[in-house]
Design a protein around this motif. Sequence first.
Motif, mmCIF file in Angstrom:
data_model
loop_
_atom_site.group_PDB
_atom_site.id
_atom_site.type_symbol
_atom_site.label_atom_id
_atom_site.label_comp_id
_atom_site.label_asym_id
_atom_site.label_seq_id
_atom_site.Cartn_x
_atom_site.Cartn_y
_atom_site.Cartn_z
ATOM 1 N N TYR A 7 -15.770 -1.543 -5.166
ATOM 2 C CA TYR A 7 -14.561 -1.432 -4.347
ATOM 3 C C TYR A 7 -13.668 -2.634 -4.788
ATOM 4 C CZ TYR A 7 -16.294 1.948 -1.221
ATOM 5 O OH TYR A 7 -16.715 3.317 -0.614
ATOM 6 N N ARG A 19 -9.548 2.703 10.706
ATOM 7 C CA ARG A 19 -10.619 1.600 10.878
ATOM 8 C C ARG A 19 -10.463 0.492 11.487
ATOM 9 N NH1 ARG A 19 -13.586 2.722 5.031
ATOM 10 N NH2 ARG A 19 -12.310 4.727 4.760
ATOM 11 N N LEU A 77 -4.126 -2.395 -5.240
ATOM 12 C CA LEU A 77 -5.181 -1.282 -5.152
ATOM 13 C C LEU A 77 -5.514 -0.673 -3.857
ATOM 14 C CD1 LEU A 77 -7.731 -2.373 -7.615
ATOM 15 C CD2 LEU A 77 -5.991 -0.642 -7.960
ATOM 16 N N PHE A 78 -5.894 0.435 -3.666
ATOM 17 C CA PHE A 78 -6.447 1.019 -2.147
ATOM 18 C C PHE A 78 -7.911 0.537 -2.093
ATOM 19 C CE2 PHE A 78 -3.691 4.702 -4.084
ATOM 20 C CZ PHE A 78 -2.704 4.162 -3.745
ATOM 21 N N PRO A 79 -7.998 -0.323 -0.745
ATOM 22 C CA PRO A 79 -9.133 -1.012 -0.617
ATOM 23 C C PRO A 79 -10.510 0.165 -0.224
ATOM 24 C CG PRO A 79 -7.773 -1.566 0.892
ATOM 25 C CD PRO A 79 -6.773 -0.590 0.100
ATOM 26 N N HIS A 80 -9.791 1.007 0.326
ATOM 27 C CA HIS A 80 -10.772 1.993 0.835
ATOM 28 C C HIS A 80 -11.499 2.889 -0.030
ATOM 29 C CE1 HIS A 80 -7.155 3.875 1.209
ATOM 30 N NE2 HIS A 80 -7.460 5.141 1.376
ATOM 31 N N MET A 81 -10.907 2.606 -1.326
ATOM 32 C CA MET A 81 -11.483 3.626 -2.274
ATOM 33 C C MET A 81 -12.011 2.698 -3.685
ATOM 34 S SD MET A 81 -8.292 6.084 -2.980
ATOM 35 C CE MET A 81 -7.390 6.860 -1.666
ATOM 36 N N SER A 139 -12.344 -5.300 -3.545
ATOM 37 C CA SER A 139 -12.570 -6.685 -2.937
ATOM 38 C C SER A 139 -13.875 -7.102 -3.790
ATOM 39 C CB SER A 139 -13.030 -6.435 -1.497
ATOM 40 O OG SER A 139 -14.202 -5.676 -1.483
ATOM 41 N N PRO A 142 -6.142 6.135 6.645
ATOM 42 C CA PRO A 142 -7.313 5.840 6.484
ATOM 43 C C PRO A 142 -8.130 4.258 6.719
ATOM 44 C CG PRO A 142 -7.049 7.289 4.760
ATOM 45 C CD PRO A 142 -5.583 7.017 5.365
ATOM 46 N N GLN A 143 -6.981 3.615 6.265
ATOM 47 C CA GLN A 143 -7.254 2.021 6.344
ATOM 48 C C GLN A 143 -6.841 1.518 7.918
ATOM 49 O OE1 GLN A 143 -5.633 -0.598 3.252
ATOM 50 N NE2 GLN A 143 -4.938 1.203 2.346
ATOM 51 N N ALA A 159 2.475 1.608 -3.368
ATOM 52 C CA ALA A 159 1.526 1.933 -4.592
ATOM 53 C C ALA A 159 1.389 3.445 -4.515
ATOM 54 C CB ALA A 159 0.127 1.281 -4.356
ATOM 55 N N GLN A 213 0.932 -1.394 0.062
ATOM 56 C CA GLN A 213 -0.100 0.073 -0.101
ATOM 57 C C GLN A 213 0.794 1.473 0.131
ATOM 58 O OE1 GLN A 213 -3.558 0.396 0.173
ATOM 59 N NE2 GLN A 213 -3.305 -1.637 -0.728
ATOM 60 N N PHE A 227 -14.765 -2.245 4.302
ATOM 61 C CA PHE A 227 -14.486 -2.175 2.709
ATOM 62 C C PHE A 227 -15.217 -3.407 2.408
ATOM 63 C CE2 PHE A 227 -9.899 -1.266 4.587
ATOM 64 C CZ PHE A 227 -10.460 0.096 4.763
ATOM 65 N N ARG A 228 -16.169 -3.944 2.878
ATOM 66 C CA ARG A 228 -17.104 -5.072 2.066
ATOM 67 C C ARG A 228 -16.305 -6.166 1.887
ATOM 68 N NH1 ARG A 228 -20.779 -1.321 -1.835
ATOM 69 N NH2 ARG A 228 -20.397 0.889 -0.502
ATOM 70 N N ARG A 229 -15.163 -6.455 2.702
ATOM 71 C CA ARG A 229 -14.486 -7.481 2.356
ATOM 72 C C ARG A 229 -14.991 -8.940 2.474
ATOM 73 N NH1 ARG A 229 -8.887 -6.314 2.123
ATOM 74 N NH2 ARG A 229 -8.818 -4.842 3.627
ATOM 75 N N VAL A 285 -3.491 7.070 2.196
ATOM 76 C CA VAL A 285 -3.508 5.541 1.883
ATOM 77 C C VAL A 285 -3.373 4.885 3.201
ATOM 78 C CG1 VAL A 285 -2.404 3.598 0.704
ATOM 79 C CG2 VAL A 285 -2.333 5.890 -0.253
#
Lengths: 221, 261
Positions: free
Chosen positions: B144, A146, B99-103, B146, A142-143, A124, A121, A219-221, A139
């Motif tokens: 997203y 949470r 990829l940025f998972p929160h976007m 995911s 924010p993650q 990137a 991350q 993030f709806r994982r 980047v």
Amino acid sequence: MDHNWDFASVLANKTLLLIGLKNTLVLGSVCLALGLFFGLFVGAARFSGKSWLYYPATAFVELFRNTPVLVQIMWFFFAFPIIAPFKIDAFTAATLGLTLNTVAFSSEIYRAGLQSIHKGQWEAGKALGMSYWQQMRRVVLPQAVRRMLPAFMNRAVELFKMTSLASVIAYGELMYQAKVVSTISFNPIEMYTSVALIFFLVLFPATILVRRFEARDTFRR
Amino acid sequence: MTEVLRIEGLHKSFAELEVLKGIDLSVNKGETVVLLGASGSGKSTLLRCVNFMEIPTSGRIHLEGKAIGSARNGRVAYAERELTQLRSRVGMVFQHFNLFPHMTALENVMEGPRTVLKCDSSECRRRGEKYLDKVGLGWKADAYPSQLSGGQQQRIAIARALAMEPEIMLFDEATSALDPELVGEVLETMKELAEEGMTMLIVTHELGFAYTVADKVLFLSEGSILEQGTPAEVLTYPRQDATKNFLRGHNMFRLPEPQID
């Protein structure tokens, strides 16, 4: 049981208890805000990997994690004024003890949260041309935040309960008020039952909230 | 032909381990160059030195004719600001997408223009939509990462890099982490880019892709370029034993041309 429960004397002193509750909330909120704020810097120092930041921060964290909060509060009230050039009242001593303790614990939450973000991350963001702080702000944080939220909320609940320790240095929070009133009205049983109930009614909704956060998929994982 | 990238005498060591032992390489505008080699041969490290994800131990990298860093007393010093600026001109696609998972997909693609190039919001959105469309995923703008397949995620990662409108694109084993049936869509996207004249430096194990798309193929072995030339030269008539062994390993089990249409 032959105890005759009588809450009339508690209700008669409800103004004193409300003052105590207010002081509890003030002390808890101040320590939480200060603790989370400074915790970020201590956590970032531990995360940075730079030895001149890492070692002092680690020493601080270990010192406050491995001594009882009650001792810390007493120390700031009785011992610290001898070496400090200024007067320290009960609120300041309690704030120092609880805040520094919260700094130590929350810095670990920050550090662990930052470490939990995969290095891909950072890369990137870096590959796009972001500076270190842009990577952090856009980047990583924010993650990470949470993931930290449930731990922070747990910590907040712990902290509000620990404020009762300030009663030993006569800071007028809920526990101290209850102690004072019960020695006058001879009703410790009803009084401490009420204190427990008040704490529960304030903190239980917060705990429910924590659980909601933990259950929610990010993030709806 | 204009030269976009030139690498001179590039060395890279990690502690005692010398990974790159003097690489010289030139990539012209619109060219597609493929780097091949066994794992540990240094091809990923070479790629990562181009945008300074790794700082070279010695040697020089030129982008658009301008040398990066400033030489002092025989050593090259790099200012962080210069490297940050350089990275914004070089696109990179990773093996694991990152990829940025929160976007959402669109936010991922807009992120570079927004945070790095400071485009205004309508320009960010225009670019985001343009490059999502380019990789054929405009319809997934609000999804997203995911919620997307590996192939879709990698195409969005390509769009994210393209949105910076870079001078060269680097692909670091962009299809190695994908399920076999998803490899094709990503290679197809890369092929289209090559045909449109994007300058690309690609690390891959897809020899068929290298054969069809590359202008030039380089074979790395133990940190040096062992062999280079057109795909036909390197892949069909290899001269060095290491290249022959590498190709033999890749071609050990091969289908005859499947009869499908």
